[in-house]
Scaffold this motif. Structure first.
Motif, PDB file in Angstrom:
ATOM      1  N   THR A 232       0.834  -1.213   0.000  1.00 55.22           N
ATOM      2  CA  THR A 232       0.000   0.000   0.000  1.00 55.22           C
ATOM      3  C   THR A 232       0.861   1.252   0.000  1.00 55.22           C
ATOM      4  O   THR A 232       0.589   2.217  -0.733  1.00 55.22           O
ATOM      5  CB  THR A 232      -0.935  -0.010   1.218  1.00 55.22           C
ATOM      6  OG1 THR A 232      -1.767  -1.186   1.166  1.00 55.22           O
ATOM      7  CG2 THR A 232      -1.817   1.225   1.234  1.00 55.22           C
ATOM      8  N   ASP A 233       1.912   1.245   0.828  1.00 51.65           N
ATOM      9  CA  ASP A 233       2.800   2.414   0.889  1.00 51.65           C
ATOM     10  C   ASP A 233       3.495   2.650  -0.446  1.00 51.65           C
ATOM     11  O   ASP A 233       3.679   3.803  -0.868  1.00 51.65           O
ATOM     12  CB  ASP A 233       3.844   2.224   1.995  1.00 51.65           C
ATOM     13  CG  ASP A 233       3.226   2.287   3.389  1.00 51.65           C
ATOM     14  OD1 ASP A 233       2.116   2.841   3.501  1.00 51.65           O
ATOM     15  OD2 ASP A 233       3.836   1.769   4.338  1.00 51.65           O
ATOM     16  N   ALA A 236       1.016   4.222  -2.809  1.00 48.34           N
ATOM     17  CA  ALA A 236       0.697   5.594  -2.398  1.00 48.34           C
ATOM     18  C   ALA A 236       1.848   6.537  -2.747  1.00 48.34           C
ATOM     19  O   ALA A 236       1.622   7.667  -3.212  1.00 48.34           O
ATOM     20  CB  ALA A 236       0.396   5.630  -0.908  1.00 48.34           C
ATOM     21  N   LYS A 242      -1.980  10.015  -0.055  1.00 46.01           N
ATOM     22  CA  LYS A 242      -1.859   9.509   1.301  1.00 46.01           C
ATOM     23  C   LYS A 242      -2.599   8.203   1.499  1.00 46.01           C
ATOM     24  O   LYS A 242      -2.262   7.410   2.372  1.00 46.01           O
ATOM     25  CB  LYS A 242      -2.379  10.556   2.284  1.00 46.01           C
ATOM     26  CG  LYS A 242      -1.502  11.807   2.376  1.00 46.01           C
ATOM     27  CD  LYS A 242      -2.015  12.748   3.449  1.00 46.01           C
ATOM     28  CE  LYS A 242      -1.099  13.965   3.584  1.00 46.01           C
ATOM     29  NZ  LYS A 242      -1.578  14.907   4.625  1.00 46.01           N
ATOM     30  N   THR A 243      -3.634   7.981   0.713  1.00 49.38           N
ATOM     31  CA  THR A 243      -4.420   6.758   0.822  1.00 49.38           C
ATOM     32  C   THR A 243      -4.880   6.315  -0.555  1.00 49.38           C
ATOM     33  O   THR A 243      -5.043   7.139  -1.465  1.00 49.38           O
ATOM     34  CB  THR A 243      -5.646   6.972   1.732  1.00 49.38           C
ATOM     35  OG1 THR A 243      -6.462   5.797   1.730  1.00 49.38           O
ATOM     36  CG2 THR A 243      -6.466   8.162   1.258  1.00 49.38           C
ATOM     37  N   ASP A 245      -7.788   4.916  -0.998  1.00 54.50           N
ATOM     38  CA  ASP A 245      -9.248   4.802  -0.952  1.00 54.50           C
ATOM     39  C   ASP A 245      -9.904   5.414  -2.182  1.00 54.50           C
ATOM     40  O   ASP A 245     -10.952   4.941  -2.639  1.00 54.50           O
ATOM     41  CB  ASP A 245      -9.783   5.482   0.307  1.00 54.50           C
ATOM     42  CG  ASP A 245      -9.379   4.731   1.577  1.00 54.50           C
ATOM     43  OD1 ASP A 245      -8.922   3.576   1.441  1.00 54.50           O
ATOM     44  OD2 ASP A 245      -9.497   5.301   2.679  1.00 54.50           O
TER      45      ASP A 245
END
Length: 905
Positions: A232-233, A236, A242-243, A245
């Protein structure tokens, strides 16, 4: 001593020269790639790299200098032609590390006469990371795909495979989750050029075979590339958010695969960031599942020989842009299963079919529209040139022109066309105008060549170009000014390599210049003449000397400014590029429908499959090109009847060469075309959505897995019987022909029963086992069909017409005669056939159907209590050893048992 001399020096056989030390260090860091080592105007290869490249490229292998007492193999390619050689190496599956000089040779000399120019790898070139037009097929995506397996990685908690695939040349980025049953089909749909996966996964024999059969270049990488904890990082950071989503919800397997593909991109691009789209989640449930063998059998994108020509894609492609051709191929690879989405595509085709003038105007405009998405990617990766920027300008201009055409259309537009128009309207048209004003109509390929900025765009550049290109005129004007001012018609401005530019006048007439030494600076006295210079002339000389360099510097500054503006507008440019591709595909399919008399199919969620006057698109086109006979259209109705809630099965008999296989394939292709959004070659088509398409046609072995032709046939048949559901469409041709007659007949018999009773799917089953036609008496959804033929003077005439009924013979001997078998063989075959028919072996199969239970009735039944006393039937059964019986003896034993049972009755 030059670098090449250092390399060639044989003075100390066992001494490593500075250049070889540098080469070995860089090569050690890139062991899996051929190292293109820049030396002047050539990329040189040494040692094993040189030997591999010389064989692959057909170039001369030389030996120059020594290393540790051994000659150094060497070959090279010119820098200006490097792309051509790269294309050949990549096509053969090689990877290339491009090593450039990273400092000026003059700077290296400052460190000492024997100092080596600093070099470093600026790029790793692999099959899946290409962006250059000359290295890519404009009509095909160039996907780099990452595959990983993760235990508990799915939303349900089960083990899952994660797939992530990108096209660096366009920025497309997709992710998906799959499982063991779908993996091969999903890879076949993606069609990756390069596949990266954990090295441990590749060590599994089945996984290696599956991935090798995908046709992609395999690139095993450490498992750390797919680290789920940091996935995920990594995403991103790459997209500077930052996310995630805002991009959607992803499974752990999908995130792991996405992280793996990004890690590989960062490794190969060495700091450059391709302008990738945010990851888009693709649901396998939204596409028709087509396994690799079915794709190959139906020749969707390539023929069985691996050629594009002759495939369905080549036959239907009427697009006029590379982006449109790629989108068409993508839609053909993954037909939809949502009737509403399919209808949106059909509406767009209908729109362009009704608006022929608009369609042809659009196609004419698009023919001149370059590939914006690929040009943008090259610019973002600093591999682009002036032509790429001009391509974007031209394509944006084409989008603006089409918008103006759409404005003349009255009435509503279909959703797909309207959305594409919205994308074009949101394109950065002001930027297009700026790019058009800035660039010449025919700029050079490379920005380093300069001379690509249009005249009048930058005043300073125009002045420097005038100095560079018209220095004699500038000097002549200054000479005229001085001559008029001083009243010296004999005054000249001349040039030599010692003094540069100078003013020359006869000594007797130079009084005015000698009287003003502050302005006219004395340089040289000659016999009868004097030479002077001025501050103005010196400045002009300096400007002339540096005008070329300064003009190029200004042009490069302009290029960088324009490139930055293009990159900042990247999202809108890519959206417009996609809009143009959608319009191209819709207009092309309308053109196809008009030219080939295709009709709009009805697609819904029923189990219907009704085709009237269907045709095989590829065979029909081939017949037309050859000027031969016209294609014979045929009906097919596999839809449900009132008493049969699922699909029907057609059992098709008839001779070889009569068209059974063509009929099977054409109905499968019609389903694919309909659900990809195209009109279809038929008078009418009503198709309930097909979620899975299965095909078992033709014969092939799989020596890599130690499988015979028959074994491959059985494996593919097993996959169909284990996976097909009531929405599947199955086409089977000659099941069971690869083994003994009775074995094959038995397998085909049981397969039909399973399709009917368990799979309950729509199916076309072609066979030469005429005995199977008797099954229609027991299976209510099984219908017999046959291919009409006529006999004339002992020969057979194929009518290629499918009609209800069953063939009573296969006409194999007549077909063999047509194939050119010797007359003696044909005559003897007829004699043998006559004897076999007299024995009437086949008729016994029809009596078996009265005794053999259906597939669904084969479940174990409660065993009745044994009768008192010895049972003659059981005694007879106990006396039989099945392993010692031939098929003929087994059948005879069965008849004896049947006779015994009748005695008891």
């Amino acid at each position: 001593m030059s670098e090449s001399q250092t390399l060639q020096s044989p003075a100390a056989d066992h001494k490593v020269t500075p250049m070889m030390a540098q080469f070995i260090e860089i090569k050690t860091a890139n062991p899996d790639s051929l190292l293109f080592y820049r030396m002047g105007d050539f990329y040189e290869l040494f040692f094993e790299d040189a030997e591999i490249a010389s064989r692959a490229l057909g170039i001369t292998l030389t030996k120059r200098g020594k290393h540790l007492g051994e000659d150094i193999p060497m070959c090279g390619v010119p820098v200006h032609a490097a792309d051509d050689y790269l294309q050949k190496l990549i096509a053969l599956g090689h990877r290339v590390a491009v090593c450039e000089q990273t400092e000026d040779p003059a700077e290296a000399k400052k460190r000492g006469s024997k100092s080596v120019v600093r070099r470093d790898v600026i790029r790793l070139v692999t099959p899946g990371t290409l962006t250059e037009d000359r290295l890519l097929d404009s009509s095909s995506n160039n996907f780099l795909c990452a595959l990983t397996r993760l235990k508990g990685g799915s939303l349900t908690g089960d083990s899952a495979y994660g797939l992530a695939w990108i096209d660096m040349s366009t920025g497309a980025f997709h992710v998906s989750e799959t499982d063991d049953q779908r993996l091969a089909a999903d890879l076949a749909q993606i069609g990756p050029r390069e596949l990266i996966l954990p090295d441990m996964l590749l060590q599994e024999p089945e996984m290696r075979l599956l991935t090798e059969q995908s046709g992609a270049a395999l690139s095993p990488v450490p498992r750390a590339f797919f680290d789920g904890a940091t996935a995920t990082d990594r995403l991103a950071r790459y997209f500077k958010v930052k996310t995630l989503d805002g991009f959607g919800t992803f499974t752990r397997a999908e995130l792991s695969a996405a992280a793996g593909v990004l890690a590989y991109v960062e490794k190969t691009q060495l700091g450059e960031r391709p302008p990738l789209d945010p990851p888009s989640r693709e649901s396998g449930a939204g596409r028709m599942l087509i396994d690799p063998s079915t794709r190959a059998n139906l020749e969707l994108a390539r023929t069985l020989g691996g050629e594009k020509q002759g495939s369905l894609l080549a036959t239907i492609d009427r697009t006029v842009t590379g982006a449109g051709s790629r989108l068409l191929a993508s839609r053909l690879a993954g037909p939809l299963v949502n009737p509403a989405e399919i209808a949106r595509r059909h509406d767009a085709v209908d729109f362009f079919l009704d608006n022929e003038i608009l369609r042809e105007g659009l196609r004419q405009t698009l023919k001149g529209a370059p590939d914006m998405a690929r040009a943008l990617s090259r610019i973002a990766l600093q591999r682009g040139g002036p032509r790429d920027i001009l391509s974007i300008s031209d394509a944006l201009g084409a989008s603006r022109e089409f918008l103006s055409r759409l404005g003349n259309i009255s009435g509503p537009m279909p959703d797909e066309v309207a959305q594409a128009a919205d994308r074009l309207a949101a394109a950065p048209h002001e930027l297009s105008e700026e790019l058009t004003r800035a660039l010449k109509d025919e700029p050079p390929l490379l920005k380093r060549d300069g001379n690509f900025v249009a005249a009048g765009y930058d005043a300073n550049l125009d002045e420097l170009r005038a100095l560079r290109d018209e220095s004699r005129k500038v000097i002549a004007r200054l000479q005229a000014d001085y001559a008029e001012e001083l009243g010296l018609r004999s005054l000249k401005i001349k040039h030599n390599n010692v003094l540069g530019w100078f003013i020359e006048a006869p000594t007797a007439q130079s009084d005015k210049m000698q009287a003003d030494p502050a302005r006219f600076i004395h340089r040289q006295t000659m016999a009868g003449a004097m030479r002077f210079t001025t501050t103005e002339l010196a400045e002009l000389e300096s400007k002339i000397a540096s005008a070329g360099e300064r003009a190029l510097a200004i042009e490069l500054e302009i290029f960088d400014r324009l490139a930055t503006a293009v990159i900042e507008a990247g999202d809108a440019i890519k959206a417009a590029a996609h809009g143009l591709a959608v319009l191209d595909v819709s207009a092309a399919l309308a053109k196809l429908a008009q030219e080939e008399a295709y009709t709009r199919p009805v697609i819904d969620m029923s189990h219907a499959f009704e085709i009237k006057a269907g045709r095989h698109p590829v065979v029909e086109a081939s017949l037309r090109r050859s000027g031969g006979e016209s294609f014979v259209a045929n009906d097919a109705n596999l839809g449900p009847e009132e008493e049969a809630p699922n699909g029907n099965i057609w059992l098709i008999t008839g001779p070889n060469m009569a068209g059974k296989s063509t009929f099977l394939r054409q109905n499968a292709l019609i389903a694919v075309l309909a659900q990809m959004g195209s009109f279809v070659p038929a008078q009418h088509a009503h198709i309930g959505v097909v979620d899975r398409l299965f095909s078992r046609v033709g014969a092939a072995d799989d020596l890599a897995r130690g499988r015979s032709t028959f074994m491959v046939e059985m494996v593919e048949t097993a996959a169909i019987l284990n996976q097909a559901g009531d929405r599947s469409l199955v086409i089977l041709d000659e099941i069971g022909r690869g083994t003994a007659t009775f074995d094959g007949l038995s397998i085909a018999w049981a397969t039909i029963e399973h399709l009917h009773e368990v799979n309950r799917c729509r199916a076309l089953f072609a066979t030469h086992y005429h005995e199977l036609t008797a099954l229609s008496q027991k299976l209510d959804r099984l219908h017999n069909a046959t291919v009409l033929v006529k006999e004339w003077d002992g020969d057979v005439v194929f009518l290629h017409e499918i009609v209800p009924g069953a063939a009573d013979r296969s006409y194999g001997i007549q077909v063999a005669k047509l194939a050119g078998l010797p007359a003696s063989v044909v005559q003897r075959s007829q004699q043998v056939l006559t004897q076999l028919e007299e024995q009437d072996r086949g008729s016994k199969a029809e009596t078996l159907i009265d005794e053999l239970p259906l597939f669904a009735a084969l479940a174990p039944k409660p065993v009745a209590a044994p009768a008192k006393g010895p049972d003659p039937l059981r005694t007879a059964l106990d006396a039989i050893d099945p392993d010692d019986l031939t098929p003929r003896e087994a059948l005879e034993a069965l008849y004896k048992l049947k006779a015994e049972s009748r005695k008891d009755a």
